[in-house]
Design a protein around this motif. Structure first.
Motif, PDB file in Angstrom:
ATOM      1  N   ALA A 103       0.840  -1.199   0.000  1.00 60.58           N
ATOM      2  CA  ALA A 103       0.000   0.000   0.000  1.00 60.58           C
ATOM      3  C   ALA A 103       0.874   1.248   0.000  1.00 60.58           C
ATOM      4  O   ALA A 103       0.577   2.226  -0.695  1.00 60.58           O
ATOM      5  N   GLY A 104       1.969   1.213   0.736  1.00 62.20           N
ATOM      6  CA  GLY A 104       2.898   2.340   0.747  1.00 62.20           C
ATOM      7  C   GLY A 104       3.505   2.590  -0.623  1.00 62.20           C
ATOM      8  O   GLY A 104       3.658   3.732  -1.057  1.00 62.20           O
ATOM      9  N   GLU A 105       3.859   1.508  -1.321  1.00 60.11           N
ATOM     10  CA  GLU A 105       4.395   1.647  -2.681  1.00 60.11           C
ATOM     11  C   GLU A 105       3.360   2.251  -3.620  1.00 60.11           C
ATOM     12  O   GLU A 105       3.670   3.120  -4.430  1.00 60.11           O
ATOM     13  N   LEU A 106       2.133   1.776  -3.509  1.00 55.92           N
ATOM     14  CA  LEU A 106       1.078   2.271  -4.383  1.00 55.92           C
ATOM     15  C   LEU A 106       0.792   3.749  -4.114  1.00 55.92           C
ATOM     16  O   LEU A 106       0.464   4.505  -5.022  1.00 55.92           O
ATOM     17  N   SER A 107       0.969   4.173  -2.886  1.00 55.81           N
ATOM     18  CA  SER A 107       0.757   5.566  -2.502  1.00 55.81           C
ATOM     19  C   SER A 107       1.765   6.506  -3.165  1.00 55.81           C
ATOM     20  O   SER A 107       1.552   7.706  -3.225  1.00 55.81           O
ATOM     21  N   ALA A 108       2.845   5.946  -3.680  1.00 58.57           N
ATOM     22  CA  ALA A 108       3.892   6.759  -4.308  1.00 58.57           C
ATOM     23  C   ALA A 108       3.647   6.982  -5.796  1.00 58.57           C
ATOM     24  O   ALA A 108       4.511   7.519  -6.484  1.00 58.57           O
ATOM     25  N   ALA A 109       2.483   6.605  -6.303  1.00 57.86           N
ATOM     26  CA  ALA A 109       2.179   6.834  -7.723  1.00 57.86           C
ATOM     27  C   ALA A 109       2.361   8.314  -8.046  1.00 57.86           C
ATOM     28  O   ALA A 109       2.048   9.172  -7.226  1.00 57.86           O
ATOM     29  N   PRO A 110       2.872   8.622  -9.230  1.00 57.67           N
ATOM     30  CA  PRO A 110       3.107  10.025  -9.569  1.00 57.67           C
ATOM     31  C   PRO A 110       1.825  10.788  -9.826  1.00 57.67           C
ATOM     32  O   PRO A 110       0.828  10.228 -10.268  1.00 57.67           O
ATOM     33  N   GLY A 111       1.873  12.070  -9.547  1.00 58.19           N
ATOM     34  CA  GLY A 111       0.748  12.964  -9.806  1.00 58.19           C
ATOM     35  C   GLY A 111       1.231  14.173 -10.578  1.00 58.19           C
ATOM     36  O   GLY A 111       2.082  14.054 -11.464  1.00 58.19           O
ATOM     37  N   ALA A 112       0.733  15.332 -10.220  1.00 61.14           N
ATOM     38  CA  ALA A 112       1.119  16.574 -10.898  1.00 61.14           C
ATOM     39  C   ALA A 112       2.622  16.778 -10.806  1.00 61.14           C
ATOM     40  O   ALA A 112       3.221  16.569  -9.748  1.00 61.14           O
ATOM     41  N   GLY A 113       3.228  17.143 -11.921  1.00 59.63           N
ATOM     42  CA  GLY A 113       4.667  17.369 -11.952  1.00 59.63           C
ATOM     43  C   GLY A 113       5.490  16.103 -11.874  1.00 59.63           C
ATOM     44  O   GLY A 113       6.710  16.149 -11.728  1.00 59.63           O
ATOM     45  N   GLY A 114       4.826  14.929 -11.924  1.00 56.25           N
ATOM     46  CA  GLY A 114       5.542  13.661 -11.852  1.00 56.25           C
ATOM     47  C   GLY A 114       6.009  13.285 -10.467  1.00 56.25           C
ATOM     48  O   GLY A 114       6.699  12.287 -10.285  1.00 56.25           O
ATOM     49  N   LYS A 115       5.632  14.070  -9.462  1.00 56.85           N
ATOM     50  CA  LYS A 115       6.049  13.796  -8.089  1.00 56.85           C
ATOM     51  C   LYS A 115       5.092  12.797  -7.439  1.00 56.85           C
ATOM     52  O   LYS A 115       3.896  12.801  -7.723  1.00 56.85           O
ATOM     53  N   PRO A 116       5.597  11.955  -6.519  1.00 54.24           N
ATOM     54  CA  PRO A 116       4.702  11.041  -5.795  1.00 54.24           C
ATOM     55  C   PRO A 116       3.590  11.824  -5.100  1.00 54.24           C
ATOM     56  O   PRO A 116       3.835  12.893  -4.542  1.00 54.24           O
ATOM     57  N   ILE A 117       2.369  11.277  -5.149  1.00 52.87           N
ATOM     58  CA  ILE A 117       1.258  12.026  -4.556  1.00 52.87           C
ATOM     59  C   ILE A 117       1.055  11.739  -3.078  1.00 52.87           C
ATOM     60  O   ILE A 117       0.331  12.455  -2.422  1.00 52.87           O
ATOM     61  N   HIS A 118       1.702  10.711  -2.541  1.00 52.18           N
ATOM     62  CA  HIS A 118       1.594  10.421  -1.103  1.00 52.18           C
ATOM     63  C   HIS A 118       0.136  10.280  -0.671  1.00 52.18           C
ATOM     64  O   HIS A 118      -0.241  10.692   0.425  1.00 52.18           O
ATOM     65  N   GLU A 119      -0.691   9.709  -1.545  1.00 54.25           N
ATOM     66  CA  GLU A 119      -2.114   9.611  -1.217  1.00 54.25           C
ATOM     67  C   GLU A 119      -2.363   8.569  -0.132  1.00 54.25           C
ATOM     68  O   GLU A 119      -1.642   7.593  -0.007  1.00 54.25           O
ATOM     69  N   TRP A 120      -3.392   8.826   0.646  1.00 59.56           N
ATOM     70  CA  TRP A 120      -3.845   7.846   1.626  1.00 59.56           C
ATOM     71  C   TRP A 120      -4.572   6.735   0.880  1.00 59.56           C
ATOM     72  O   TRP A 120      -5.405   7.000   0.029  1.00 59.56           O
ATOM     73  N   LEU A 121      -4.247   5.493   1.202  1.00 58.34           N
ATOM     74  CA  LEU A 121      -4.964   4.332   0.676  1.00 58.34           C
ATOM     75  C   LEU A 121      -5.619   3.623   1.855  1.00 58.34           C
ATOM     76  O   LEU A 121      -5.035   3.533   2.935  1.00 58.34           O
ATOM     77  N   GLU A 122      -6.809   3.138   1.637  1.00 55.93           N
ATOM     78  CA  GLU A 122      -7.493   2.379   2.680  1.00 55.93           C
ATOM     79  C   GLU A 122      -7.163   0.909   2.483  1.00 55.93           C
ATOM     80  O   GLU A 122      -7.349   0.362   1.399  1.00 55.93           O
ATOM     81  N   LEU A 123      -6.655   0.263   3.518  1.00 59.96           N
ATOM     82  CA  LEU A 123      -6.281  -1.146   3.483  1.00 59.96           C
ATOM     83  C   LEU A 123      -7.285  -1.928   4.324  1.00 59.96           C
ATOM     84  O   LEU A 123      -7.388  -1.706   5.528  1.00 59.96           O
ATOM     85  N   ARG A 124      -8.051  -2.810   3.673  1.00 60.52           N
ATOM     86  CA  ARG A 124      -9.100  -3.550   4.382  1.00 60.52           C
ATOM     87  C   ARG A 124      -8.898  -5.050   4.186  1.00 60.52           C
ATOM     88  O   ARG A 124      -8.849  -5.528   3.053  1.00 60.52           O
ATOM     89  N   PRO A 125      -8.781  -5.808   5.277  1.00 56.56           N
ATOM     90  CA  PRO A 125      -8.675  -7.264   5.141  1.00 56.56           C
ATOM     91  C   PRO A 125     -10.027  -7.856   4.748  1.00 56.56           C
ATOM     92  O   PRO A 125     -11.079  -7.320   5.112  1.00 56.56           O
ATOM     93  N   PHE A 126      -9.990  -8.927   3.989  1.00 58.70           N
ATOM     94  CA  PHE A 126     -11.218  -9.654   3.705  1.00 58.70           C
ATOM     95  C   PHE A 126     -11.679 -10.304   5.009  1.00 58.70           C
ATOM     96  O   PHE A 126     -10.856 -10.742   5.815  1.00 58.70           O
ATOM     97  N   LEU A 127     -12.967 -10.364   5.205  1.00 57.73           N
ATOM     98  CA  LEU A 127     -13.521 -10.987   6.397  1.00 57.73           C
ATOM     99  C   LEU A 127     -13.256 -12.483   6.346  1.00 57.73           C
ATOM    100  O   LEU A 127     -13.590 -13.145   5.360  1.00 57.73           O
ATOM    101  N   ALA A 128     -12.625 -12.983   7.378  1.00 57.87           N
ATOM    102  CA  ALA A 128     -12.343 -14.416   7.453  1.00 57.87           C
ATOM    103  C   ALA A 128     -13.608 -15.160   7.856  1.00 57.87           C
ATOM    104  O   ALA A 128     -14.421 -14.657   8.635  1.00 57.87           O
TER     105      ALA A 128
END
Length: 139
Positions: A103-128
């Motif tokens: 999730a941390g890696e995915l949060s580094a996707a580039p945005g404006a100016g090609g810089k990482p956007i540092h977006e918050w991602l919600e991480l949810r486990p599947f219900l066991a």
């Protein structure tokens, strides 16, 4: 292996990082962002950790049951909300720690100016599934 849902929200990045909304990005910036996402999914597919993923349009409608014989009630769309889901990805990993790492890696996707956007991602486990009970312990 444990499955997790990664939810991307249109909320985007913290203001101090790269808070330019995606609708203000150049076509090249959008392409770079989408390419990053696809390369990430391709890499996880090779390791067996990718299950599925999809980008979502910002439009949506809330729907609920309104009683027997009545049509469903709808409300929306609510494109102005800050919590619209932009997309999702399902991963199947060995541990919670690995899910957080990805999730941390995915949060580094580039945005404006090609810089990482540092977006918050919600991480949810599947219900066991609850354990199967084969006999009553109280008899």
């Amino acid at each position: 292996m444990a499955k997790y849902l990664l939810l991307k929200h249109y909320r985007g990045a913290p203001a101090c990082a790269n808070d330019v909304p995606m609708d203000q990005w150049t076509p090249e910036e959008i392409s770079a962002h989408m390419r990053y996402m696809q390369d990430f999914a391709d890499r996880l597919e090779k390791t067996g950790e990718f299950v599925d993923g999809q980008a979502l349009a910002p439009e949506g409608t809330w729907v609920r049951y309104d009683g027997e014989g009545r049509p469903p009630v709808t409300d929306g769309p609510f494109a102005e909300t800050k919590d619209l889901i932009a997309g999702w990805m399902v991963i199947d990993v060995d541990s919670y720690e690995r899910a957080v790492e990805l999730a941390g890696e995915l949060s580094a996707a580039p945005g404006a100016g090609g810089k990482p956007i540092h977006e918050w991602l919600e991480l949810r486990p599947f219900l066991a599934a609850p354990p199967t009970i084969t006999e009553c312990p109280h008899t």
